[in-house]
Design a protein around this motif. Structure first.
Motif, short mmCIF file in Angstrom:
data_model
loop_
_atom_site.label_atom_id
_atom_site.label_comp_id
_atom_site.label_asym_id
_atom_site.label_seq_id
_atom_site.Cartn_x
_atom_site.Cartn_y
_atom_site.Cartn_z
N ARG A 140 -3.69 5.97 1.72
CA ARG A 140 -2.96 5.06 0.69
C ARG A 140 -4.46 4.37 0.19
O ARG A 140 -4.90 3.22 0.70
CB ARG A 140 -2.17 4.03 1.20
CG ARG A 140 -0.81 4.81 1.70
CD ARG A 140 -0.12 3.98 2.32
NE ARG A 140 1.35 4.58 3.04
CZ ARG A 140 2.15 4.00 3.75
NH1 ARG A 140 2.25 2.61 3.90
NH2 ARG A 140 3.27 4.44 4.01
N PRO A 141 -5.04 4.86 -0.63
CA PRO A 141 -6.67 4.39 -0.84
C PRO A 141 -6.66 3.02 -1.62
O PRO A 141 -7.08 3.13 -2.90
CB PRO A 141 -6.91 5.61 -1.92
CG PRO A 141 -5.85 6.11 -2.67
CD PRO A 141 -4.74 5.82 -1.66
N GLY A 142 -6.26 1.90 -1.05
CA GLY A 142 -6.33 0.69 -1.84
C GLY A 142 -7.96 0.13 -2.08
O GLY A 142 -8.21 -0.40 -2.96
N LEU A 143 -8.74 0.48 -1.17
CA LEU A 143 -10.23 0.26 -1.30
C LEU A 143 -10.83 1.09 -2.71
O LEU A 143 -11.32 0.31 -3.41
CB LEU A 143 -10.88 0.71 -0.12
CG LEU A 143 -12.52 0.56 -0.20
CD1 LEU A 143 -12.87 -0.91 -0.55
CD2 LEU A 143 -13.12 1.09 1.01
N GLU A 144 -10.38 2.31 -2.77
CA GLU A 144 -10.76 3.11 -3.88
C GLU A 144 -10.28 2.60 -5.18
O GLU A 144 -10.89 2.51 -6.46
CB GLU A 144 -10.79 4.45 -3.58
CG GLU A 144 -11.66 5.13 -2.50
CD GLU A 144 -11.22 4.54 -1.36
OE1 GLU A 144 -11.98 4.83 -0.32
OE2 GLU A 144 -10.21 4.23 -0.89
N VAL A 145 -9.01 2.19 -5.18
CA VAL A 145 -8.34 1.69 -6.38
C VAL A 145 -9.01 0.40 -6.73
O VAL A 145 -9.27 0.22 -7.91
CB VAL A 145 -6.80 1.55 -6.15
CG1 VAL A 145 -6.28 0.79 -7.36
CG2 VAL A 145 -6.01 2.75 -5.98
N ALA A 146 -9.38 -0.65 -6.06
CA ALA A 146 -9.88 -1.80 -6.31
C ALA A 146 -11.28 -1.58 -6.85
O ALA A 146 -11.82 -1.89 -7.79
CB ALA A 146 -10.03 -2.52 -5.09
N ASP A 196 1.04 -1.06 -0.15
CA ASP A 196 -0.09 0.03 0.20
C ASP A 196 0.89 1.33 0.06
O ASP A 196 0.30 2.61 -0.51
CB ASP A 196 -1.09 0.08 1.09
CG ASP A 196 -0.53 0.37 2.44
OD1 ASP A 196 0.65 0.19 2.77
OD2 ASP A 196 -1.30 0.88 3.20
N TRP A 197 2.22 1.25 0.39
CA TRP A 197 2.93 2.28 0.09
C TRP A 197 2.96 2.73 -1.21
O TRP A 197 3.33 3.90 -1.26
CB TRP A 197 4.43 1.70 0.60
CG TRP A 197 5.66 2.76 0.15
CD1 TRP A 197 6.82 2.35 -0.75
CD2 TRP A 197 5.91 3.88 0.55
NE1 TRP A 197 7.53 3.36 -1.07
CE2 TRP A 197 7.16 4.38 -0.16
CE3 TRP A 197 5.15 4.75 1.31
CZ2 TRP A 197 7.49 5.61 0.06
CZ3 TRP A 197 6.01 5.99 1.80
CH2 TRP A 197 6.87 6.60 0.90
N THR A 198 2.89 2.02 -2.45
CA THR A 198 2.89 2.36 -3.53
C THR A 198 1.72 3.31 -3.74
O THR A 198 2.13 4.16 -4.76
CB THR A 198 2.62 1.04 -4.55
OG1 THR A 198 3.86 0.06 -4.43
CG2 THR A 198 2.52 1.43 -6.07
N LEU A 199 0.64 3.46 -3.09
CA LEU A 199 -0.34 4.62 -3.24
C LEU A 199 -0.15 5.68 -2.61
O LEU A 199 -0.86 6.66 -2.94
CB LEU A 199 -1.66 3.83 -2.80
CG LEU A 199 -2.07 2.45 -3.32
CD1 LEU A 199 -3.56 1.88 -2.79
CD2 LEU A 199 -2.40 2.76 -5.24
N PRO A 212 1.59 9.02 -2.00
CA PRO A 212 2.29 10.12 -3.04
C PRO A 212 3.52 10.20 -2.74
O PRO A 212 4.41 10.29 -3.58
CB PRO A 212 1.47 11.42 -2.60
CG PRO A 212 0.28 10.96 -2.05
CD PRO A 212 0.40 9.74 -1.47
N LYS A 213 4.14 9.95 -1.55
CA LYS A 213 5.71 10.01 -1.36
C LYS A 213 6.22 8.98 -2.07
O LYS A 213 7.59 8.79 -2.10
CB LYS A 213 5.87 10.02 0.29
CG LYS A 213 5.33 11.51 0.98
CD LYS A 213 5.81 11.40 2.43
CE LYS A 213 5.47 10.20 3.13
NZ LYS A 213 3.85 10.50 3.46
N SER A 214 5.62 7.67 -2.34
CA SER A 214 6.29 6.74 -3.02
C SER A 214 6.69 7.03 -4.37
O SER A 214 7.75 6.33 -4.86
CB SER A 214 5.47 5.40 -3.03
OG SER A 214 4.78 5.68 -4.13
#
Length: 392
Positions: free
Chosen positions: A210-216, A164-167, A169-171
């Motif tokens: 880190r919006p994993g839910l929204e990306v899915a 989730d670090w990929t999501l 912005p700092k990544s």
């Protein structure tokens, strides 16, 4: 449909379940990886994990190379779902040299439980470090997904697992660089870490960054969590309960597995009785138990001259039962009740529609709960909402 008063023959009502990407009728299974100390067999370690958390309904399993045979103790776990990842160099996959093994592996997969398979979980750092390119990873994923499809097994789910670090912005990363395409993915799962220990960060706040839910959901895929770890030991029991409630109530997660692995003492729960009990409550479902709760609101569609709509958020509280829509003329009479539909597991939103109404007239609506535990008797009703149909 069951009409209790035949006052308006033209009136009709339907009950519609609005499902989020994960099936709201199926409870989110909470599980973990298996902490396997040196000298223990996997089955011994699994028995110890079950003793800590209760029987784990889903296990997180890792292979550093090719996946093991289905007779391997880590995969030979009838009655439990499995999240299994394996790793090959993407360029090797593209030569076709692993095709026969993987084709056979998928063909032999069990069909009596859910298997969430993932090729090369957390590939981001490997791609950054030049092990293979993002394009090669995507192409390898597509090739493997095609082999899995040949098995024609509805219990196999292609599952991406990324940081989730990929999501964040700092990544400086873009998740789409790793995405093989919607046609090749069934579930989008994330490894969730990095909670702000200075704030006892909630899952809602963490997901907002880190919006994993929204990306899915943007891809029309179920959301899941393949690893999660909390290193704030002082606040961890409360944080685990809050995280589990968010996963069930907000995300309708397909699965959640805690990273309880040897070699990562900041995350494993061994010796932390408060955190063990918190995760045990999530695994057993006792954390979510309670009387069914229903909150009704108007809409989402505005009334027309002949119809109204109302929606109810239903939390079954680990119970099983049925719901039905009920509406009536606010002035009295003209009562109509829709058909019953089964509700259990995660909270869900049930939307009711009634048509064939008189214009410029007030109607009231609510939802009813019929309990399976009491033989199908009516045990709860929601609040009432009043709506006025539009003028003709």
């Amino acid at each position: 449909m069951r009409r209790l008063v035949a006052a308006v023959a033209a009136a009709t009502m339907v009950v519609v379940g609005l499902q989020t990407p994960a099936s709201a009728s199926t409870p989110t299974p909470f599980g973990s990886s298996v902490h396997q100390p040196s000298g223990q067999t996997f089955n011994q370690a699994l028995a110890a994990a079950d003793a800590r958390y209760g029987t784990l309904p889903i296990l997180r399993v890792f292979y550093p190379g090719a996946p093991g045979a289905w007779t391997d103790a880590k995969l030979n776990t009838p009655g439990r779902s499995t999240v299994v990842s394996f790793k090959y160099d993407a360029d090797v996959i593209l030569t076709g040299s692993a095709d026969d093994y993987l084709r056979t592996w998928f063909a032999n997969a069990p069909r009596d439980r859910d298997i969430y398979w993932s090729y090369f979980h957390e590939p981001e750092d490997d791609i950054r470090d030049g092990a293979f390119t993002a394009a090669a990873y995507r192409a390898a994923w597509q090739r493997i997904a095609g082999l899995a499809d040949q098995a024609n097994n509805s219990r196999l789910f292609a599952t991406t697992i990324w940081m989730d670090w990929t999501l964040d912005p700092k990544s400086g990363r873009n998740w789409r660089d790793y995405y093989p395409g919607a046609a090749y993915v069934d579930v989008m799962a994330w490894d969730v870490y990095g909670f702000d220990v200075t704030k006892s960060e909630t899952m809602a706040a963490h997901n907002a960054l880190r919006p994993g839910l929204e990306v899915a959901r943007s891809e029309g895929k179920p959301y899941a969590v393949a690893e999660i770890g909390v290193d704030d030991h002082a606040n961890r029991p409360a944080m685990l309960r809050e995280i589990a409630r968010w996963m069930r109530n907000t995300a309708d997660a397909r699965f959640v597995t805690y990273f309880d692995a040897t070699g990562w003492p900041q995350y494993d729960l061994i010796g932390d009785s408060g955190s063990i009990q918190a995760w045990r409550d999530a695994v057993s479902g006792s954390l979510f138990a309670g009387p069914p709760a229903m909150t009704t609101s108007a809409g989402p569609a505005a009334p027309t001259s002949t119809s109204i709509q109302w929606s109810t958020r239903v939390d079954p509280g680990q119970a099983t039962g049925w719901v039905s829509c009920a509406s009536w003329l606010a002035a009295g009479g003209d009562f109509l009740e829709g058909p019953r539909r089964s509700v259990s597991g995660n909270p869900e939103t049930v939307t009711c529609d009634r048509a064939g109404l008189a214009p410029n007239t007030a109607y009231q609506g609510r939802l009813k709960w019929w309990s399976a535990q009491t033989g199908g008797t009516l045990t709860a009703t929601s609040n009432i909402v009043t709506q006025v149909t539009a003028a003709a």
